[in-house]
Design an enzyme around this catalytic site. Structure first.
Site, PDB file in Angstrom:
ATOM      1  N   ASP A  39       0.831  -1.194   0.000  1.00  0.00           N
ATOM      2  CA  ASP A  39       0.000   0.000   0.000  1.00  0.00           C
ATOM      3  C   ASP A  39       0.873   1.255   0.000  1.00  0.00           C
ATOM      4  O   ASP A  39       1.482   1.597   1.011  1.00  0.00           O
ATOM      5  CB  ASP A  39      -0.894  -0.001   1.255  1.00  0.00           C
ATOM      6  CG  ASP A  39      -1.818   1.196   1.277  1.00  0.00           C
ATOM      7  OD1 ASP A  39      -2.689   1.264   0.387  1.00  0.00           O
ATOM      8  OD2 ASP A  39      -1.656   2.083   2.145  1.00  0.00           O
ATOM      9  N   TYR A  53       3.312   9.718   0.191  1.00  0.00           N
ATOM     10  CA  TYR A  53       4.270   9.089   1.115  1.00  0.00           C
ATOM     11  C   TYR A  53       5.718   9.235   0.624  1.00  0.00           C
ATOM     12  O   TYR A  53       6.654   8.986   1.386  1.00  0.00           O
ATOM     13  CB  TYR A  53       3.992   7.586   1.298  1.00  0.00           C
ATOM     14  CG  TYR A  53       2.643   7.222   1.866  1.00  0.00           C
ATOM     15  CD1 TYR A  53       1.845   8.157   2.514  1.00  0.00           C
ATOM     16  CD2 TYR A  53       2.158   5.915   1.773  1.00  0.00           C
ATOM     17  CE1 TYR A  53       0.600   7.816   3.021  1.00  0.00           C
ATOM     18  CE2 TYR A  53       0.925   5.562   2.288  1.00  0.00           C
ATOM     19  CZ  TYR A  53       0.146   6.508   2.900  1.00  0.00           C
ATOM     20  OH  TYR A  53      -1.069   6.154   3.402  1.00  0.00           O
ATOM     21  N   LYS A  78      -2.083   6.021  -4.250  1.00  0.00           N
ATOM     22  CA  LYS A  78      -3.193   6.966  -4.022  1.00  0.00           C
ATOM     23  C   LYS A  78      -2.831   8.338  -4.571  1.00  0.00           C
ATOM     24  O   LYS A  78      -1.665   8.731  -4.525  1.00  0.00           O
ATOM     25  CB  LYS A  78      -3.461   7.116  -2.514  1.00  0.00           C
ATOM     26  CG  LYS A  78      -3.498   5.807  -1.748  1.00  0.00           C
ATOM     27  CD  LYS A  78      -3.817   5.989  -0.283  1.00  0.00           C
ATOM     28  CE  LYS A  78      -3.612   4.714   0.500  1.00  0.00           C
ATOM     29  NZ  LYS A  78      -2.237   4.549   1.006  1.00  0.00           N
ATOM     30  N   HIS A  92      -7.106   9.623  -2.150  1.00  0.00           N
ATOM     31  CA  HIS A  92      -6.598   9.530  -0.772  1.00  0.00           C
ATOM     32  C   HIS A  92      -7.555  10.165   0.252  1.00  0.00           C
ATOM     33  O   HIS A  92      -7.782   9.605   1.324  1.00  0.00           O
ATOM     34  CB  HIS A  92      -5.227  10.219  -0.711  1.00  0.00           C
ATOM     35  CG  HIS A  92      -4.328   9.707   0.353  1.00  0.00           C
ATOM     36  ND1 HIS A  92      -2.964   9.628   0.214  1.00  0.00           N
ATOM     37  CD2 HIS A  92      -4.573   9.248   1.601  1.00  0.00           C
ATOM     38  CE1 HIS A  92      -2.423   9.140   1.313  1.00  0.00           C
ATOM     39  NE2 HIS A  92      -3.385   8.908   2.176  1.00  0.00           N
TER      40      HIS A  92
HETATM   41  P1  NAP Z   1      -0.249   0.503  11.874  1.00  0.00           P
HETATM   42  O1  NAP Z   1       0.054  -0.418  10.749  1.00  0.00           O
HETATM   43  O2  NAP Z   1      -1.485   0.277  12.675  1.00  0.00           O
HETATM   44  O3  NAP Z   1       0.986   0.561  12.870  1.00  0.00           O
HETATM   45  C1  NAP Z   1       2.285   0.737  12.404  1.00  0.00           C
HETATM   46  C2  NAP Z   1       3.202   0.870  13.609  1.00  0.00           C
HETATM   47  O4  NAP Z   1       3.108  -0.307  14.415  1.00  0.00           O
HETATM   48  C3  NAP Z   1       4.653   1.031  13.244  1.00  0.00           C
HETATM   49  O5  NAP Z   1       5.196   1.955  14.172  1.00  0.00           O
HETATM   50  C4  NAP Z   1       5.251  -0.370  13.452  1.00  0.00           C
HETATM   51  O6  NAP Z   1       6.590  -0.265  13.836  1.00  0.00           O
HETATM   52  C5  NAP Z   1       4.385  -0.906  14.579  1.00  0.00           C
HETATM   53  N1  NAP Z   1       4.169  -2.363  14.516  1.00  0.00           N
HETATM   54  C6  NAP Z   1       3.912  -3.119  13.418  1.00  0.00           C
HETATM   55  N2  NAP Z   1       3.744  -4.407  13.764  1.00  0.00           N
HETATM   56  C7  NAP Z   1       3.860  -4.474  15.106  1.00  0.00           C
HETATM   57  C8  NAP Z   1       3.783  -5.520  16.045  1.00  0.00           C
HETATM   58  N3  NAP Z   1       3.564  -6.780  15.661  1.00  0.00           N
HETATM   59  N4  NAP Z   1       3.970  -5.220  17.352  1.00  0.00           N
HETATM   60  C9  NAP Z   1       4.222  -3.958  17.768  1.00  0.00           C
HETATM   61  N5  NAP Z   1       4.306  -2.906  16.922  1.00  0.00           N
HETATM   62  C10 NAP Z   1       4.127  -3.164  15.597  1.00  0.00           C
HETATM   63  O7  NAP Z   1      -0.341   2.033  11.408  1.00  0.00           O
HETATM   64  P2  NAP Z   1      -0.195   2.878  10.092  1.00  0.00           P
HETATM   65  O8  NAP Z   1       1.167   2.831   9.521  1.00  0.00           O
HETATM   66  O9  NAP Z   1      -0.808   4.188  10.418  1.00  0.00           O
HETATM   67  O10 NAP Z   1      -1.198   2.163   9.057  1.00  0.00           O
HETATM   68  C11 NAP Z   1      -0.777   1.147   8.180  1.00  0.00           C
HETATM   69  C12 NAP Z   1      -0.781   1.619   6.750  1.00  0.00           C
HETATM   70  O11 NAP Z   1      -2.077   2.099   6.369  1.00  0.00           O
HETATM   71  C13 NAP Z   1       0.124   2.811   6.461  1.00  0.00           C
HETATM   72  O12 NAP Z   1       1.488   2.451   6.441  1.00  0.00           O
HETATM   73  C14 NAP Z   1      -0.439   3.278   5.151  1.00  0.00           C
HETATM   74  O13 NAP Z   1       0.019   2.435   4.102  1.00  0.00           O
HETATM   75  C15 NAP Z   1      -1.936   3.098   5.385  1.00  0.00           C
HETATM   76  N6  NAP Z   1      -2.610   4.345   5.871  1.00  0.00           N
HETATM   77  C16 NAP Z   1      -3.487   4.954   5.034  1.00  0.00           C
HETATM   78  C17 NAP Z   1      -4.128   6.114   5.432  1.00  0.00           C
HETATM   79  C18 NAP Z   1      -5.117   6.770   4.509  1.00  0.00           C
HETATM   80  O14 NAP Z   1      -5.489   7.929   4.736  1.00  0.00           O
HETATM   81  N7  NAP Z   1      -5.571   6.092   3.480  1.00  0.00           N
HETATM   82  C19 NAP Z   1      -3.904   6.664   6.707  1.00  0.00           C
HETATM   83  C20 NAP Z   1      -3.006   5.995   7.554  1.00  0.00           C
HETATM   84  C21 NAP Z   1      -2.380   4.831   7.124  1.00  0.00           C
HETATM   85  P3  NAP Z   1       7.771  -1.154  13.138  1.00  0.00           P
HETATM   86  O15 NAP Z   1       7.803  -0.755  11.699  1.00  0.00           O
HETATM   87  O16 NAP Z   1       8.982  -0.726  13.888  1.00  0.00           O
HETATM   88  O17 NAP Z   1       7.397  -2.583  13.361  1.00  0.00           O
END
Ligand code: NAP
Length: 314
Positions: free
Chosen positions: A53, A58, A88, A121
């Site tokens: 994704d 980004y 996006k 987005h």
């Molecule tokens: P997330 O995936 O909920 O959390 C990511 C965080 O959690 C990182 O700091 C990661 O650190 C940590 N993590 C991952 N696996 C873990 C585990 N097993 N145990 C403990 N910590 C863990 O949050 P997000 O990055 O906000 O969301 C995921 C993706 O969704 C984004 O990367 C993006 O692609 C997409 N997104 C889209 C939008 C939108 O508006 N469409 C908004 C937000 C996000 P490490 O890397 O150090 O493991």
């Protein structure tokens, strides 16, 4: 480990009813990360991830593209078709005449001939220009949803993307979109996690055949301080009872809701851990506890100050 590790869902309005692996790797940048996006994507491919994704905002498209090219060169995948790539369009390009050039630019940066899913987005348009985050409210102009969607449909008809969809759309905005769409949105990517379970939006999307992709499934966001999901006592208790981690409880719950989700980890071990959710289940008793978790949206909007009507009070 192979590509069959993660099950797939069919995107009905996609060209050739393209399938999407239920779990994907997020690539939203985090200032604290010491691993590069290219290395993370390559490692993920080695581990069996097939869905990635990205987003033009980004700034990762080039790295994702380099990782795909290298994975092909190394023979980690036999062909590009084995991957599901989402990107996006940013709010600066959310205008009927800038959609196609924006996608063509993303394709060049990714070194790809097509992507699998192109998403709007945010349901916001700003004056054209460079990416500024958070978005200044003074930059916002009228969002021509019908004109923009017509251009998105054109992108799919041209074969530049297999599917088109939206992100951060409320039920009200989806209803408006469905009223004129010739190709309905395949996906609505929104925040869904144990702390923001989105029951009504999920029900609506299910009825309309729109696949939900959950973002921020661990509610970590990009360095957003205290995490009341991963640090939640109820979830920690469930994790102990199952011999799993809190993160795995969060992801398993999404999987059992029949949702697709994108989780970001650039850490080899956590990446592996997040794949370990497909061969066990939550119990009825777990669900009772899960239903009592305090609910609040994490990502309230991309603007400064926040907009009052972004979520249509849903
Ligand atoms: P997330 O995936 O909920 O959390 C990511 C965080 O959690 C990182 O700091 C990661 O650190 C940590 N993590 C991952 N696996 C873990 C585990 N097993 N145990 C403990 N910590 C863990 O949050 P997000 O990055 O906000 O969301 C995921 C993706 O969704 C984004 O990367 C993006 O692609 C997409 N997104 C889209 C939008 C939108 O508006 N469409 C908004 C937000 C996000 P490490 O890397 O150090 O493991």
């Amino acid at each position: 480990m192979g590509s069959t590790l993660v099950s797939e869902v069919t995107l009905e309005s996609a060209t050739g009813k393209r399938k999407m692996p239920v779990m994907g790797l997020g690539t939203a940048p985090e200032a604290t990360s010491t691993v590069t996006t290219k290395d993370a994507v390559l490692e993920a491919i080695k581990q069996g991830y097939r869905h990635f994704d990205a987003a033009s905002a980004y700034g990762v498209e080039q790295s994702v593209g380099e990782a795909i090219a290298e994975a092909l060169q190394l023979g980690l995948i036999a062909s590009r078709d084995q991957l599901f790539i989402t990107t996006k369009l940013w709010v600066t390009d959310n205008h009927p005449q800038t959609i196609l050039p924006a996608l063509q630019k993303s394709l060049r940066t990714l070194q790809l001939e097509y992507i699998d899913l192109y998403l709007i987005h945010w349901p916001i348009a700003t004056k054209p220009g460079k990416v500024v985050y958070p978005i200044e409210v003074s930059e916002i102009v009228e969002f021509d949803m019908q004109g923009v969607w017509g251009s998105m449909e054109e992108c799919q008809r041209l074969g530049l993307t297999k599917a088109i969809g939206v992100s951060n759309f409320s039920i009200k905005k989806l209803k408006k979109l469905l009223s004129f769409a010739t190709i309905p949105p395949a996906v609505n990517q929104v925040e869904v996690n144990l702390g923001w379970q989105q029951v009504k939006l999920r029900q609506f999307c299910k009825e309309k055949g729109i696949t939900i992709t959950a973002f921020s499934p661990l509610r970590k966001g990009a360095s957003r301080g205290a995490n009341f999901v991963l640090d939640n006592d109820v979830i920690k208790e469930l994790a102990d009872a199952h011999g799993k981690t809190a993160a795995q409880i969060c992801l398993r719950w999404l999987y059992e809701q029949d949702l697709t989700f994108v989780v970001k980890s650039y850490d080899k071990e956590r990446m592996k851990q997040n794949l370990g959710i497909f061969d066990w289940s939550l119990t009825e008793d777990d669900y009772k506890k899960i239903s009592e978790i305090y609910q609040e949206r994490l990502i309230k909007g991309p603007t400064k100050p926040l907009l009052d009507d972004l979520w249509d009070e849903e």
